[in-house]
Design a protein around this motif. Structure first.
Motif, PDB file in Angstrom:
ATOM      1  N   THR A   1      18.029  -0.967 -29.534  1.00  0.00           N
ATOM      2  CA  THR A   1      17.654  -1.043 -28.123  1.00  0.00           C
ATOM      3  C   THR A   1      16.771  -2.254 -27.858  1.00  0.00           C
ATOM      4  O   THR A   1      16.932  -2.956 -26.847  1.00  0.00           O
ATOM      5  CB  THR A   1      16.917   0.244 -27.698  1.00  0.00           C
ATOM      6  OG1 THR A   1      17.761   1.375 -27.952  1.00  0.00           O
ATOM      7  CG2 THR A   1      16.553   0.206 -26.233  1.00  0.00           C
TER       8      THR A   1
ATOM      9  N   PHE B   1      20.826  -3.889 -27.046  1.00  0.00           N
ATOM     10  CA  PHE B   1      22.057  -3.115 -27.085  1.00  0.00           C
ATOM     11  C   PHE B   1      22.026  -2.029 -26.014  1.00  0.00           C
ATOM     12  O   PHE B   1      21.082  -1.251 -25.944  1.00  0.00           O
ATOM     13  CB  PHE B   1      22.237  -2.453 -28.459  1.00  0.00           C
ATOM     14  CG  PHE B   1      22.701  -3.400 -29.533  1.00  0.00           C
ATOM     15  CD1 PHE B   1      22.252  -4.708 -29.598  1.00  0.00           C
ATOM     16  CD2 PHE B   1      23.591  -2.970 -30.495  1.00  0.00           C
ATOM     17  CE1 PHE B   1      22.671  -5.577 -30.584  1.00  0.00           C
ATOM     18  CE2 PHE B   1      24.022  -3.827 -31.504  1.00  0.00           C
ATOM     19  CZ  PHE B   1      23.557  -5.139 -31.540  1.00  0.00           C
TER      20      PHE B   1
ATOM     21  N   VAL C   1      26.629   2.004 -24.765  1.00  0.00           N
ATOM     22  CA  VAL C   1      27.984   1.918 -25.314  1.00  0.00           C
ATOM     23  C   VAL C   1      28.013   1.018 -26.544  1.00  0.00           C
ATOM     24  O   VAL C   1      28.595   1.369 -27.582  1.00  0.00           O
ATOM     25  CB  VAL C   1      28.965   1.401 -24.240  1.00  0.00           C
ATOM     26  CG1 VAL C   1      30.354   1.206 -24.850  1.00  0.00           C
ATOM     27  CG2 VAL C   1      29.033   2.370 -23.067  1.00  0.00           C
ATOM     28  N   ARG C   2      27.399  -0.155 -26.442  1.00  0.00           N
ATOM     29  CA  ARG C   2      27.383  -1.085 -27.576  1.00  0.00           C
ATOM     30  C   ARG C   2      26.642  -0.496 -28.759  1.00  0.00           C
ATOM     31  O   ARG C   2      27.053  -0.655 -29.907  1.00  0.00           O
ATOM     32  CB  ARG C   2      26.741  -2.404 -27.144  1.00  0.00           C
ATOM     33  CG  ARG C   2      26.809  -3.501 -28.215  1.00  0.00           C
ATOM     34  CD  ARG C   2      26.123  -4.762 -27.747  1.00  0.00           C
ATOM     35  NE  ARG C   2      26.131  -5.772 -28.793  1.00  0.00           N
ATOM     36  CZ  ARG C   2      25.420  -6.895 -28.738  1.00  0.00           C
ATOM     37  NH1 ARG C   2      24.660  -7.148 -27.674  1.00  0.00           N
ATOM     38  NH2 ARG C   2      25.467  -7.763 -29.743  1.00  0.00           N
ATOM     39  N   ARG C   3      25.541   0.200 -28.490  1.00  0.00           N
ATOM     40  CA  ARG C   3      24.780   0.833 -29.571  1.00  0.00           C
ATOM     41  C   ARG C   3      25.609   1.918 -30.253  1.00  0.00           C
ATOM     42  O   ARG C   3      25.588   2.063 -31.474  1.00  0.00           O
ATOM     43  CB  ARG C   3      23.492   1.423 -29.004  1.00  0.00           C
ATOM     44  CG  ARG C   3      22.543   1.997 -30.062  1.00  0.00           C
ATOM     45  CD  ARG C   3      21.261   2.447 -29.399  1.00  0.00           C
ATOM     46  NE  ARG C   3      21.532   3.471 -28.400  1.00  0.00           N
ATOM     47  CZ  ARG C   3      20.819   3.637 -27.293  1.00  0.00           C
ATOM     48  NH1 ARG C   3      19.813   2.832 -27.016  1.00  0.00           N
ATOM     49  NH2 ARG C   3      21.123   4.609 -26.439  1.00  0.00           N
ATOM     50  N   TYR C   4      26.381   2.661 -29.452  1.00  0.00           N
ATOM     51  CA  TYR C   4      27.230   3.728 -30.013  1.00  0.00           C
ATOM     52  C   TYR C   4      28.325   3.142 -30.896  1.00  0.00           C
ATOM     53  O   TYR C   4      28.567   3.620 -32.008  1.00  0.00           O
ATOM     54  CB  TYR C   4      27.837   4.523 -28.863  1.00  0.00           C
ATOM     55  CG  TYR C   4      28.741   5.662 -29.283  1.00  0.00           C
ATOM     56  CD1 TYR C   4      28.274   6.693 -30.087  1.00  0.00           C
ATOM     57  CD2 TYR C   4      30.072   5.711 -28.859  1.00  0.00           C
ATOM     58  CE1 TYR C   4      29.103   7.737 -30.464  1.00  0.00           C
ATOM     59  CE2 TYR C   4      30.901   6.759 -29.226  1.00  0.00           C
ATOM     60  CZ  TYR C   4      30.415   7.758 -30.028  1.00  0.00           C
ATOM     61  OH  TYR C   4      31.241   8.797 -30.401  1.00  0.00           O
ATOM     62  N   VAL C   5      28.981   2.071 -30.416  1.00  0.00           N
ATOM     63  CA  VAL C   5      30.118   1.504 -31.127  1.00  0.00           C
ATOM     64  C   VAL C   5      29.681   0.685 -32.339  1.00  0.00           C
ATOM     65  O   VAL C   5      30.291   0.781 -33.422  1.00  0.00           O
ATOM     66  CB  VAL C   5      30.970   0.638 -30.172  1.00  0.00           C
ATOM     67  CG1 VAL C   5      32.078  -0.096 -30.933  1.00  0.00           C
ATOM     68  CG2 VAL C   5      31.574   1.512 -29.071  1.00  0.00           C
ATOM     69  N   GLN C   6      28.631  -0.118 -32.200  1.00  0.00           N
ATOM     70  CA  GLN C   6      28.261  -1.071 -33.246  1.00  0.00           C
ATOM     71  C   GLN C   6      27.180  -0.565 -34.190  1.00  0.00           C
ATOM     72  O   GLN C   6      27.003  -1.148 -35.266  1.00  0.00           O
ATOM     73  CB  GLN C   6      27.808  -2.389 -32.614  1.00  0.00           C
ATOM     74  CG  GLN C   6      28.909  -3.098 -31.835  1.00  0.00           C
ATOM     75  CD  GLN C   6      28.483  -4.474 -31.350  1.00  0.00           C
ATOM     76  OE1 GLN C   6      27.416  -4.981 -31.708  1.00  0.00           O
ATOM     77  NE2 GLN C   6      29.308  -5.100 -30.537  1.00  0.00           N
TER      78      GLN C   6
END
Length: 233
Positions: free
Chosen positions: A118, A122, A125-130
């Protein structure tokens, strides 16, 4: 046992032995893939809104308890005696395994890691995926292994609706033509496919998690090389 008769597939099944294998894999693996694509966003909602997890888990459990024949009766008016009638219930059944696996895997990500992501800008969504999904790979693959083996086993039930059971059709043919070797063929081939797919998923997990030892357990802090103080700074 005569091997020629073992691989001599009745013509009314409209497939050779390799053809039945390909059909079986298609009917088993496509539902698992569909279940995974549905479970990923659903699990993220359950992680973000914790109150949502119990009703979602309850709903998937109830759907899993519905016999496949009941699903067939409901679906057959809309999808007919087709592969889709077999694959839709299998996709639904996979959710009861995949949703908890993904939720548990994502929740296991340390809060420090999420805070660092964070701070780096991020978004959710980006934090979840990456960040969260890569760390949750072992748990997700464990769920995929169970869902895949279960799906490969359940495809055979499709033999009850217009020869849509792939290798399971051999069980009906064994009784119809009094050829027990066809039943043996069905059981052994289905078991071999399940073992092979499970092994491939293990290899996939090893490829996606090179930081983990072969045993599948994270390295303990005592075995890690200490980080120099100047690097920490």
């Amino acid at each position: 046992m005569n091997l020629d008769r073992f691989f001599d597939i009745p013509s009314d099944l409209q497939h050779s032995w390799p053809g039945l294998i390909g059909l079986h894999l298609r009917e088993a693996l496509l539902p698992v893939l569909a279940g995974l694509l549905l479970a990923l966003p659903l699990a993220q909602l359950c992680v973000r809104f914790r109150w949502l997890y119990p009703p979602v888990l309850g709903a998937t459990t109830v759907l899993y308890a519905v016999p496949s024949l009941a699903f067939f009766v409901v679906l057959i008016d809309y999808t007919g005696q087709t592969e889709l009638t077999v694959m839709i219930p299998l996709a639904v059944y996979s959710l009861v395994v995949l949703v908890p696996a993904i939720v548990d895997g994502v929740r296991s990500v340390p809060q420090e890691t999420l805070a660092a992501a964070t701070a780096m800008g991020f978004g959710p969504v980006r934090r979840y995926v990456q960040v969260q999904l890569p760390i949750a790979v072992p748990a997700i693959v464990a769920g995929l292994r169970v869902a895949t083996v279960s799906s490969i086993s359940l495809v055979s039930v499709g033999a009850l609706i217009g020869n849509q059971g792939a290798l399971g059709n051999l069980l009906a043919a064994a009784q119809k033509y009094d050829r027990p070797e066809l039943a043996v063929n069905s059981v052994l081939t289905t078991a071999a496919l399940a073992i092979l797919c499970d092994a491939l998923l293990v290899v996939l997990r090893l490829a996606l998690t090179p930081w983990m030892p072969r045993g599948g357990h994270p390295r303990t802090a005592g075995r890690q090389r200490p980080v120099p103080e100047d690097v920490i700074r």
